[in-house]
Design an enzyme around this catalytic site. Structure first.
Site, PDB file in Angstrom:
ATOM      1  N   LYS A 184     -11.190  -1.329   9.320  1.00  0.00           N
ATOM      2  CA  LYS A 184     -10.341  -2.139  10.195  1.00  0.00           C
ATOM      3  C   LYS A 184     -10.763  -1.956  11.656  1.00  0.00           C
ATOM      4  CE  LYS A 184      -7.708  -2.833   6.516  1.00  0.00           C
ATOM      5  NZ  LYS A 184      -7.662  -4.093   5.766  1.00  0.00           N
ATOM      6  N   TRP A 233       0.836  -1.212   0.000  1.00  0.00           N
ATOM      7  CA  TRP A 233       0.000   0.000   0.000  1.00  0.00           C
ATOM      8  C   TRP A 233       0.865   1.253   0.000  1.00  0.00           C
ATOM      9  CZ3 TRP A 233      -4.203  -1.608  -1.783  1.00  0.00           C
ATOM     10  CH2 TRP A 233      -4.694  -2.869  -1.429  1.00  0.00           C
ATOM     11  N   ASP A 287      -0.812   7.172   6.349  1.00  0.00           N
ATOM     12  CA  ASP A 287      -1.923   6.262   6.108  1.00  0.00           C
ATOM     13  C   ASP A 287      -2.038   5.357   7.322  1.00  0.00           C
ATOM     14  OD1 ASP A 287      -3.665   4.263   5.349  1.00  0.00           O
ATOM     15  OD2 ASP A 287      -2.579   3.686   3.538  1.00  0.00           O
TER      16      ASP A 287
END
Length: 355
Positions: A191, A100, A167
């Protein structure tokens, strides 16, 4: 009983599911479903107001930061961050610690120059680079705090002399942070905050509007800040369920309490991985994530056998990402210690069976 170790969309508390399910049928005794009410109604305006207030309270967000609830997931933020912060012809610095982080840098490179200050790709992202220099002429420095695939986590904000962007999709609300250390935080909700469909952005107001770019309004953080996250039709249900989950977190005692629980859960599982001769962790000891625990076995045959045992014991979602193989146990806020113990018991059972 099922124990959900899935990487996301993830487990949420049972009471959150129950209240959210009721709201699908009848929201606030209105006779309407949360799925059909107007996003301009006073009832939903109050949901947005409360959700923002809970984020601000739980994370102690300073007053000069905007709290936004956006769509498009963290992947859209890969583009929105440079759109808003990176001048034409400017440079941004990125730390490459996984898939990511790499994708974020690739998106930014379409809008300007990107300098990768360090990367752990040489060892399949099993560690966090500790020594790197961020150029002082960078518009910002971006990193990913928790790497879900590889099971590594950065617990302290890097000290840099440029705006800091992070992030936090997979560890937001799982541990204490000082929001003032960052200029922009973004996190997909799916999450620890709520269901997929909404993305949290916390941004310091005075860094906006300085890139010199003409940005489509839908991609301009200022548009969403001025409209109170209501510039376009927001993800109503995702925001509502996030509010319920934030209420749950507050009732538990907040971030400090959940962090203590998360430390115990992670330690319990890592201790068994380190003790049990059939399993071994993949991440460097000092960089191990509390949220995503990656581990492997010696052979594919053993792994297949353990997956079958896990299925029999109701352990769901532990198959590792194809980039690492083996297993990945995602142990987000709502996963209980009893689920961790169920996984540990299965590992001990496998040991007894085959030693």
């Amino acid at each position: 009983m099922k124990h959900n170790f899935g990487a996301g969309p993830c487990i949420l508390p049972k009471e959150v599911f129950q209240e959210a399910a009721q709201a699908v049928i009848d929201f606030n005794n209105s006779g309407l479903s949360i799925l059909e009410i107007s996003h301009r109604s006073k009832d939903f305006e109050q949901v947005v107001i409360e959700t923002e207030a809970l984020v601000r309270e739980l994370l102690a967000v300073p007053a000069d930061y905007s709290v936004l609830f956006l769509q498009g997931g963290a992947s859209q933020q890969f583009a929105m961050v440079p759109m808003n912060l990176l001048p034409e012809g400017g440079k941004a610095a990125y730390l490459d610690t996984g898939v990511w982080a790499s994708k974020a840098a690739k998106e930014a490179s379409k809008l300007g120059n990107v300098e990768i200050v360090a990367s752990s790709s040489d060892k399949n992202y099993t560690y966090i680079p500790k020594v790197f220099t961020v150029p002082t002429d960078a518009a910002y420095f971006h990193y990913t705090s928790n790497n879900t695939i590889y099971g590594t986590e950065i617990f302290e904000a890097p000290k840099v002399n440029v705006p800091l962007v992070v992030d936090m999709s997979s560890d937001i609300l799982s541990r204490t942070i000082n929001v003032a250390d960052y200029d922009l935080i973004y996190a997909g909700a799916q999450k620890n905050m709520g269901p997929a469909g909404v993305t949290l952005v916390i941004v310091k107001n005075d860094i906006l509007g300085k890139s010199g770019r003409t940005i489509p309004a839908i991609f301009d953080y200022r548009s969403h800040a001025l409209a109170g996250s209501m510039y376009n039709t927001p993800p109503v249900y995702s925001i509502y369920v996030s509010m319920l989950n934030l209420r749950w977190l507050k009732a538990k005692g907040g971030i400090e309490v959940i962090e203590r629980e998360n430390i115990i859960k992670a330690r319990t599982l890592y201790d068994e991985i380190d003790r049990n001769p059939f399993f071994r962790g993949t991440a460097n000891l000092e960089d191990r994530s509390r949220m995503n625990v990656s581990f492997v076995m010696d052979t594919a045959e053993q792994e297949a056998e353990f997956l079958e045992l896990a299925k029999e014991r109701g352990l769901i979602g532990i198959k590792g990402h194809r980039s690492v193989g083996g297993f990945r146990a995602s142990i987000y806020n709502a996963l209980t210690l009893s689920s961790i113990n169920a996984l540990v018991d299965a590992m001990k059972e496998f040991e007894e069976r085959y030693k």
